[in-house]
Design a protein around this motif. Structure first.
Motif, PDB file in Angstrom:
ATOM      1  N   THR B 206       0.837  -1.211   0.000  1.00 38.83           N
ATOM      2  CA  THR B 206       0.000   0.000   0.000  1.00 38.83           C
ATOM      3  C   THR B 206       0.868   1.255   0.000  1.00 38.83           C
ATOM      4  N   ARG B 207       1.934   1.246   0.783  1.00 38.95           N
ATOM      5  CA  ARG B 207       2.819   2.422   0.836  1.00 38.95           C
ATOM      6  C   ARG B 207       3.646   2.567  -0.438  1.00 38.95           C
ATOM      7  N   TRP B 208       4.030   1.445  -1.052  1.00 37.42           N
ATOM      8  CA  TRP B 208       4.911   1.527  -2.227  1.00 37.42           C
ATOM      9  C   TRP B 208       4.154   1.743  -3.535  1.00 37.42           C
ATOM     10  N   TRP B 209       2.818   1.566  -3.498  1.00 32.88           N
ATOM     11  CA  TRP B 209       2.109   1.667  -4.770  1.00 32.88           C
ATOM     12  C   TRP B 209       2.247   3.052  -5.438  1.00 32.88           C
ATOM     13  N   PRO B 210       2.039   4.162  -4.688  1.00 36.95           N
ATOM     14  CA  PRO B 210       2.204   5.467  -5.370  1.00 36.95           C
ATOM     15  C   PRO B 210       3.601   5.659  -5.979  1.00 36.95           C
ATOM     16  N   PRO B 211       4.702   5.373  -5.249  1.00 37.43           N
ATOM     17  CA  PRO B 211       6.022   5.486  -5.901  1.00 37.43           C
ATOM     18  C   PRO B 211       6.169   4.559  -7.112  1.00 37.43           C
ATOM     19  N   PHE B 216       7.705   5.116 -13.804  1.00 37.83           N
ATOM     20  CA  PHE B 216       8.012   5.306 -15.229  1.00 37.83           C
ATOM     21  C   PHE B 216       7.972   6.766 -15.664  1.00 37.83           C
ATOM     22  N   GLY B 217       7.664   7.656 -14.728  1.00 39.05           N
ATOM     23  CA  GLY B 217       7.674   9.084 -15.040  1.00 39.05           C
ATOM     24  C   GLY B 217       6.351   9.558 -15.612  1.00 39.05           C
ATOM     25  N   PRO B 218       6.180  10.900 -15.669  1.00 42.00           N
ATOM     26  CA  PRO B 218       4.937  11.474 -16.189  1.00 42.00           C
ATOM     27  C   PRO B 218       4.761  11.129 -17.670  1.00 42.00           C
ATOM     28  N   SER B 219       3.543  11.191 -18.115  1.00 40.60           N
ATOM     29  CA  SER B 219       3.254  10.936 -19.527  1.00 40.60           C
ATOM     30  C   SER B 219       4.119  11.835 -20.403  1.00 40.60           C
ATOM     31  N   ASP B 281      -0.130  11.289  -8.375  1.00 36.72           N
ATOM     32  CA  ASP B 281       0.040  12.676  -7.907  1.00 36.72           C
ATOM     33  C   ASP B 281       1.391  13.204  -8.388  1.00 36.72           C
ATOM     34  N   TRP B 282       1.398  13.904  -9.519  1.00 38.53           N
ATOM     35  CA  TRP B 282       2.659  14.351 -10.100  1.00 38.53           C
ATOM     36  C   TRP B 282       3.253  15.540  -9.363  1.00 38.53           C
ATOM     37  N   GLU B 283       2.436  16.237  -8.574  1.00 39.54           N
ATOM     38  CA  GLU B 283       2.983  17.325  -7.739  1.00 39.54           C
ATOM     39  C   GLU B 283       3.886  16.735  -6.662  1.00 39.54           C
ATOM     40  N   GLU B 284       3.418  15.620  -6.071  1.00 42.66           N
ATOM     41  CA  GLU B 284       4.219  14.903  -5.067  1.00 42.66           C
ATOM     42  C   GLU B 284       5.539  14.418  -5.707  1.00 42.66           C
ATOM     43  N   PHE B 285       5.426  13.895  -6.923  1.00 43.18           N
ATOM     44  CA  PHE B 285       6.600  13.412  -7.655  1.00 43.18           C
ATOM     45  C   PHE B 285       7.628  14.531  -7.817  1.00 43.18           C
TER      46      PHE B 285
END
Lengths: 124, 329
Positions: B206-211, B216-219, B281-285
């Motif tokens: 659950t914690r690793w899913w967002p990372p 693979f980076g933003p579109s 969440d690309w802002e978080e990225f």
């Protein structure tokens, strides 16, 4: 401020977060050696890559760790990259004359016709 | 293991071929179209060289930094065999960095400069490694799924155009297959174990899913550079395509274990054959890649300290009379 980590090894090392960054100077990582490995006795050594090392003994050690962790390897050579002389791809036309040198090829020597002709001529 | 190279979208305005000799460029592109590899001393466009240096260098840094969250668990691995396997995996990752630094060096950037740029924060590395490995289950999820993502990426790149990078990746991919099996084995062991073990692996997932979704980076399908980079075989697949490939291969395997993923919208769209998901969440990225993640400071401080601690040994061994030339291939 000390780094506080989930990793006990990092905590034991007592590392400061903000410190003057270390700057590596030229040659800090030494020169490179090209590595040649032999997969079994009797076959040629083949170039597999390079390693950075301070001297050739260390280069052999690193080459073993880097290129012989998997699969078969029975022998390794290392040589300083700077000691290798090479041709240039740009000048690869120096190899283009090989096709013209038919005198090097066994197929260009045809004797049977001549023998046949000789036998015909002398049997009359 | 590795995450995709991050291309700054702000620098997408100028053409990649500005100022290049059109004849040489055409010859270069024809060579790549024929499937030939480019070797270090061949003519290449300045931007080809620059993009490759950045990409291979980031890849190398990712291998080094990526070994830190996993290395965390070597001293506390459950059992001797797992400890041996994890040590071997971490050694592989550090070895991959050596191969990649050498490949980048053939393009003219010295190893010293690359290490300096990593430590000073100038160069990036895969964003996922700015997150902590809280439990043993985290190391299992990293070894399985981050390495799985890396294999998708690396297999694609190994068919690229730059000879030294392709050769390094072939060796790397062969070793990664052990990492994937090892990681899967660890996840399956926990997922089929006691309720406490299942809880641990679910929590890590659950914690690793967002990372992982960031991995693979933003579109980049709208990036003006993508077309050129793909023609040059620097980039072999779009970020979205690689993400889809990953989801298609691994989500069914995760669900098969009765584990859940924290995205209610994640499902295969039967019409398009592609996976639907909530946009990450690309802002978080961006915040994390620019230094704001939970472990950025620690990762760089550990790397800097390692460099400092080894400096006296290297200095003692150094012969000033040596000459450096770039590795041959």
């Amino acid at each position: 401020m000390k780094i506080v980590s989930l990793d006990p090894r990092v905590n034991r090392s007592s590392i400061n977060e903000t410190e003057e960054s270390v700057v590596l100077k030229k040659l800090d990582q030494f020169q490179t050696y090209e590595v040649f490995a032999q997969t079994k006795r009797g076959v040629h050594h083949v170039h597999v890559g390079s390693v950075h090392a301070a001297n050739k003994k260390i280069a052999v050690l690193f080459a073993k760790e880097q290129y012989a962790r998997r699969g078969k390897c029975v022998n390794i050579w290392v040589v300083k990259t700077s000691d290798i002389a090479t041709t240039e791809y740009e000048d690869s036309d120096i190899f283009d004359t090989l096709d013209e040198k038919t005198h090097r090829n066994p197929e260009s020597y045809k004797v049977l016709n001549r023998i046949k002709e000789y036998k015909e001529r002398t049997s009359k | 293991m590795y995450g995709n190279a991050y291309i700054d979208p702000k620098k997408a305005n100028s053409s990649l071929v500005d100022g290049e000799n059109p004849e040489k460029l055409a010859e270069f592109e024809a060579r790549i179209a024929r499937g030939e590899k480019i070797e270090p001393k061949d003519w290449m466009p300045a931007m080809y060289r620059k993009q490759l240096v950045r990409m291979i260098e980031q890849h190398a840094h990712s291998e080094i930094i990526g070994s830190l969250p996993e290395g965390t668990w070597i001293t506390r691995a459950p059992g001797f065999r797992r400890k041996l396997a994890l040590m071997a995996k971490v050694q592989d990752e550090v070895g991959h960095a050596q191969l990649l630094y050498n490949a980048a060096e053939t393009l003219g950037k010295s190893r010293e400069d690359m290490i300096n740029d990593l430590i000073s924060g100038k160069s990036k590395y895969s964003n996922v490694f700015n997150y902590p490995a809280k439990t043993w289950a985290d190391s299992a999820v990293i070894a399985w799924l981050i390495d799985a993502g890396a294999i998708v990426n690396q297999l694609a790149n190994s068919r690229g155009s730059y000879g030294p990078y392709c050769r390094a990746l072939e060796r790397i991919c062969a070793e990664e297959s052990f990492h994937l099996k090892y990681g899967h084995d660890n996840v399956v062991f926990l997922a089929t174990g006691t309720s406490k073990q299942r809880e641990m692996v679910q929590d890590a997932l659950t914690r690793w899913w967002p990372p992982i979704m960031h991995f693979f980076g933003p579109s980049d399908k709208d990036s003006v550079h993508s077309e050129t980079l793909m023609r040059w075989k620097v980039k072999m697949a779009s970020n979205d395509d690689m993400r889809q490939q990953f989801l298609n291969m691994y989500v069914p395997k995760i669900w098969d274990l009765g584990l859940t993923l924290p995205d209610a919208n994640l499902k295969k769209n039967e019409e398009t054959g592609k996976w639907d998901y909530t946009e990450p969440d690309w802002e978080e990225f961006k915040r994390v890649i620019n230094g704001g993640g939970p472990c950025n400071a620690e990762r760089l401080a550990v790397r800097r300290t390692a460099e400092e601690n080894g400096q006296w040994v290297r200095k003692a061994l150094l012969k000033e009379s040596e000459t450096y030339v770039t590795p041959l291939s």
